[in-house]
Scaffold this active site. Structure first.
Site, PDB file in Angstrom:
ATOM      1  N   LYS A 105     -20.567 108.391  30.556  1.00  0.00           N
ATOM      2  CA  LYS A 105     -19.246 107.970  31.015  1.00  0.00           C
ATOM      3  C   LYS A 105     -18.553 107.227  29.878  1.00  0.00           C
ATOM      4  CE  LYS A 105     -17.319 105.016  34.594  1.00  0.00           C
ATOM      5  NZ  LYS A 105     -17.686 104.176  35.714  1.00  0.00           N
ATOM      6  N   GLY A 108     -14.705 101.960  29.149  1.00  0.00           N
ATOM      7  CA  GLY A 108     -13.364 101.652  29.634  1.00  0.00           C
ATOM      8  C   GLY A 108     -12.979 102.425  30.879  1.00  0.00           C
ATOM      9  N   CYS A 109     -13.797 103.381  31.317  1.00  0.00           N
ATOM     10  CA  CYS A 109     -13.517 104.115  32.556  1.00  0.00           C
ATOM     11  C   CYS A 109     -14.174 103.375  33.709  1.00  0.00           C
ATOM     12  CB  CYS A 109     -14.073 105.537  32.499  1.00  0.00           C
ATOM     13  SG  CYS A 109     -13.023 106.666  31.595  1.00  0.00           S
ATOM     14  N   VAL A 110     -13.435 103.229  34.802  1.00  0.00           N
ATOM     15  CA  VAL A 110     -13.950 102.502  35.956  1.00  0.00           C
ATOM     16  C   VAL A 110     -14.695 103.433  36.885  1.00  0.00           C
ATOM     17  CG1 VAL A 110     -13.341 100.576  37.430  1.00  0.00           C
ATOM     18  CG2 VAL A 110     -11.640 101.502  35.889  1.00  0.00           C
TER      19      VAL A 110
END
Length: 110
Positions: A105, A108-110
């Site tokens: 992933k 910075g991606c939630v």
């Protein structure tokens, strides 16, 4: 957690991403896409292959802003924009495309 691909169990982390980069095959990408009711087109493969090459070079999955810019440079301005990328990967070009590409992933991606 595991994903079954052609009778082989592939280990996933708690968020559904591959545990081992080496476990990725085009069939893994197709299986992930099928779970999201998406049939992978040539345009999807352009982005998936781009991400795999990017990761190989930089050892990191790019955040969406970086991805958008890099795709624009490599594949042209008409593909290097959020609208285009979201049309292919509606659950988020960073998260969803990286998952299909067998990458971790993006940070910075939630």
């Amino acid at each position: 957690m595991a994903l079954e691909v052609n009778g082989v169990a592939v280990e996933l982390d708690e968020e559904g991403y591959l545990m081992e980069l080496e476990d990725w095959t085009p069939e893994v990408a197709k299986t992930f896409a099928a779970e999201d009711d998406i049939e992978l087109s040539e345009e999807h493969w352009d982005i998936i292959n781009f991400l795999r090459e990017y990761y190989e070079e930089y050892q990191i999955a790019p955040a969406v802003r970086v991805l958008t810019k890099a795709v624009g440079k490599r594949l042209g301005k008409e593909k290097g924009n959020s609208k285009y990328l979201y049309s292919l990967f509606p659950f988020g070009p960073g998260k969803q495309a990286c998952k299909y590409a067998g990458l971790p992933k993006p940070t910075g991606c939630v």
